[in-house]
Design an enzyme around this catalytic site. Structure first.
Site, PDB file in Angstrom:
ATOM      1  N   ASP A   1       0.861  -1.186   0.000  1.00 24.71           N
ATOM      2  CA  ASP A   1       0.000   0.000   0.000  1.00 24.71           C
ATOM      3  C   ASP A   1       0.892   1.228   0.000  1.00 24.71           C
ATOM      4  O   ASP A   1       1.673   1.434   0.930  1.00 24.71           O
ATOM      5  CB  ASP A   1      -0.911  -0.008   1.235  1.00 24.71           C
TER       6      ASP A   1
ATOM      7  N   ARG B   1      -0.180   4.487  -0.314  1.00 25.75           N
ATOM      8  CA  ARG B   1      -0.897   5.739  -0.057  1.00 25.75           C
ATOM      9  C   ARG B   1      -0.356   6.471   1.160  1.00 25.75           C
ATOM     10  O   ARG B   1       0.242   5.878   2.053  1.00 25.75           O
ATOM     11  CB  ARG B   1      -2.385   5.453   0.145  1.00 25.75           C
TER      12      ARG B   1
END
EC number: 3.5.4.25
Length: 380
Positions: A311, A313
């Site tokens: 991930d 983000r």
């Protein structure tokens, strides 16, 4: 997993210091050059000339070969390097360097090495020492939304005065590392309009754009959320396949529509629609990850096989958008505890987690299982 800080973080005071407009423009140009396969020089104590394996062509490889002060190497994330070398590697370092013989191998072979979705006909590689600027080199590839696989070499002193070096850009490595965090500080509201929605007739849309003039982030406001003590907020990363096409591979479309419907029922709320496709790896790389999932990997291992974190983000943009629309305390519509922690680390007061669960559809069952088992999503 999700973090309030960039997935590739700095290693010194310069990495977190604000960068001004001229230096920001240099980062923008470096990203554009990387996407075109033009080599860039990473300035620092030990300067490197770098180019993405995905986009570099014969001309770029010739420039690197002629301007190099020493052997070139191919930088890969450890998970990708382990697959190329066909043996396990420790993943404590940000990158692994594979030695490249001079003259450099052809561009098509480099692309096959970088991209596990292509036919895997591999030359033999030997490990070599990882250069000091390796983190910044991979960060450049990621900022360009390319595969994080970079051809690098130490650059000759005085390279800029050589005919072959004319026009090549030099950008401080620290600025590339600091850029994702600094970008949020440049966010501006650029448009606002009423946009009645099927499930929320009183909705408004606010568009935000950062200094890089890249893809805009959107805030969908239902009712008057600022009038609530702690309005309902959904942080939703864009999903072209799920939100627009109605793909059954994920639950993104139902989550987006369901969030707007829930907010309309409550009378107010905000969906922050962030340009973070594929958990921050971009649409093309998400489609590559889908290809690897079709070959048996789950979404976590598919991202890692491409050289990305599971991930990528961060929530600086989301926090800046909430501040711009005057929301300090929120109830977060999410199944992901790490999303709460990421926002809190950016100064957002998250009063409550509100579950947002949708039943599997027969196609996304394994995807939802991976969310629960490997990302820690609360789907019960």
């Amino acid at each position: 997993m999700i973090s309030a800080t960039p997935a590739v973080s700095g290693r010194g005071p310069d990495a977190s210091a604000p960068i001004g407009a001229p230096r920001t423009r240099a980062v923008h140009r470096a990203v554009a050059d990387a996407r075109r396969g033009v080599p860039v020089v990473l300035a620092g104590q030990h300067p490197l000339i770098v180019a993405p394996a995905e986009t570099v062509g014969a001309e770029g490889l010739h420039l690197i070969d002629r301007l190099a002060a020493g052997p070139a190497s191919l930088l890969l994330a450890p998970a990708r390097a382990a697959a190329v070398l066909r043996r396990p590697l420790a993943e404590t370092a940000p990158a692994v360097a594979l030695a490249l013989a001079r003259p450099l191998i052809d561009a098509a072979t480099l692309r096959r090495v970088a991209d596990p979705t292509l036919e895997q006909i591999m030359p033999s590689f030997a490990l070599t020492s990882v250069p000091d600027q390796a983190e910044a080199a991979l960060a450049l590839g990621k900022l360009a939304r390319l595969l994080p696989a970079m051809v690098v070499a130490p650059v000759r002193p005085g390279w800029a005065s050589l005919p072959l070096g004319a026009g090549l850009l030099a950008v401080p490595a620290a600025d590339l590392l600091a850029y994702p965090t600094n970008l949020a500080a440049t966010l501006n509201r650029v448009a606002e309009v009423e946009i009645p929605l099927e499930d929320a007739p009183d909705a408004r849309l606010i568009a935000f754009r950062a200094l890089d003039q890249g893809i805009e982030h959107m805030a969908i406001l239902v009712g008057a959320p600022a009038a609530k003590a702690a309005p309902l907020v959904r942080i939703h990363s864009e999903c072209f396949t799920g939100d627009l096409l109605g793909s059954l591979r994920c639950d993104c479309g139902p989550q987006l529509k369901g969030a707007i419907r829930r907010m309309a029922e409550e009378g107010a709320g905000v969906v922050l629609y962030l340009a973070q496709e594929g958990r921050g790896i971009g649409l093309i790389n998400k489609l590559r990850a889908y290809t690897l999932q079709d070959r048996g990997l789950d979404t976590v291992d598919a991202n890692r096989a491409l050289g990305w974190q599971a991930d990528e983000r961060n929530f600086h943009i989301a926090a800046a958008m909430l501040d711009a629309i005057g929301l300090k305390r929120i109830r977060l519509l999410t199944n992901n505890p790490e999303k709460m922690a990421g926002l809190a680390a950016c100064g957002v007061d998250v009063a409550e987690r509100v579950p947002h669960v949708f039943a599997p559809n027969g196609v996304n069952d394994a995807y939802l299982d991976t969310k629960a088992r490997r990302f820690g999503h609360l789907l019960d």
